[in-house]
Motif scaffolding. Structure first.
Motif, short mmCIF file in Angstrom:
data_model
loop_
_atom_site.label_atom_id
_atom_site.label_comp_id
_atom_site.label_asym_id
_atom_site.label_seq_id
_atom_site.Cartn_x
_atom_site.Cartn_y
_atom_site.Cartn_z
N MET A 136 0.86 -1.18 0.00
CA MET A 136 0.00 0.00 0.00
C MET A 136 0.90 1.23 0.00
O MET A 136 1.81 1.33 0.83
N VAL A 137 0.63 2.15 -0.93
CA VAL A 137 1.37 3.41 -1.02
C VAL A 137 0.40 4.53 -0.70
O VAL A 137 -0.73 4.55 -1.21
N TRP A 138 0.83 5.46 0.15
CA TRP A 138 -0.02 6.62 0.43
C TRP A 138 0.32 7.72 -0.56
O TRP A 138 1.49 7.98 -0.85
N ILE A 139 -0.74 8.33 -1.11
CA ILE A 139 -0.55 9.39 -2.10
C ILE A 139 -1.35 10.62 -1.71
O ILE A 139 -2.29 10.55 -0.91
N ASP A 140 -0.97 11.73 -2.31
CA ASP A 140 -1.76 12.96 -2.25
C ASP A 140 -2.73 12.86 -3.42
O ASP A 140 -2.31 12.82 -4.58
N PRO A 141 -4.05 12.79 -3.16
CA PRO A 141 -5.00 12.60 -4.26
C PRO A 141 -5.00 13.74 -5.28
O PRO A 141 -5.35 13.52 -6.44
N SER A 142 -4.57 14.93 -4.88
CA SER A 142 -4.57 16.06 -5.82
C SER A 142 -3.44 15.96 -6.85
O SER A 142 -3.56 16.47 -7.95
N THR A 143 -2.36 15.27 -6.47
CA THR A 143 -1.22 15.16 -7.39
C THR A 143 -0.99 13.73 -7.87
O THR A 143 -0.32 13.53 -8.89
N GLY A 144 -1.50 12.76 -7.12
CA GLY A 144 -1.24 11.36 -7.45
C GLY A 144 0.16 10.91 -7.07
O GLY A 144 0.57 9.81 -7.40
N ARG A 145 0.90 11.74 -6.37
CA ARG A 145 2.28 11.45 -5.99
C ARG A 145 2.36 10.85 -4.58
O ARG A 145 1.56 11.20 -3.70
N PRO A 146 3.33 9.98 -4.35
CA PRO A 146 3.51 9.39 -3.02
C PRO A 146 3.83 10.44 -1.96
O PRO A 146 4.47 11.46 -2.26
#
Length: 140
Positions: free
Chosen positions: A113-123
């Motif tokens: 599972m990787v956590w991302i910032d939903p606004s950027t899609g980046r980890p």
């Protein structure tokens, strides 16, 4: 050689539903993934700290699932989750689906599972609650 015993960070009993079955009268292989997803979400919620909000969300990056035995109906199963590794932005969660008495292993493996910032899609860095629980559970 059997794998060394690990302490589960979360266990969840599940009762099978008729809809979980396939034409061969056992649990459909895709339903195993649903069982694992439900256990992960329940574990995250049990942390009683923030793991999901407008600025962070988990993303399933990889799944490894070994089908060991078919699950017959009717039956109950127990899903166990294990902290295999906590990284900077991801956590590897081991899993087992077994009979409640542990006598039958139906499936095992792990997910990343990787956590991302939903606004950027980046980890982004793991939420503190997830990191702390994973590190505590994987400590010797």
């Amino acid at each position: 050689m059997s794998e060394p015993a690990r302490t589960a960070l979360f266990r969840m009993p599940m009762a099978l539903r008729w809809r979980d079955l396939d034409a061969f009268n056992h649990v459909n292989n895709s339903t195993f993934l649903t069982f694992l997803e439900e256990a992960r979400i329940r574990w995250f919620e049990s942390l009683q700290r923030e793991w999901l909000n407008d600025t962070m969300m988990p993303l399933l990056a990889a799944v490894q699932l070994n089908y060991r035995a078919p699950i017959p109906y009717p039956a109950d199963v127990e899903v166990s989750l294990f902290a295999d590794r906590a990284g900077n932005t991801s956590v590897t969660i081991g899993h087992r689906i077994e009979s409640p008495d542990g006598a039958t292993l139906y499936a095992d493996g792990h997910v990343v599972m990787v956590w991302i910032d939903p606004s950027t899609g980046r980890p982004i860095p793991l939420p503190d609650a997830v990191r702390e629980m994973a590190n505590a559970a994987s400590a010797p």
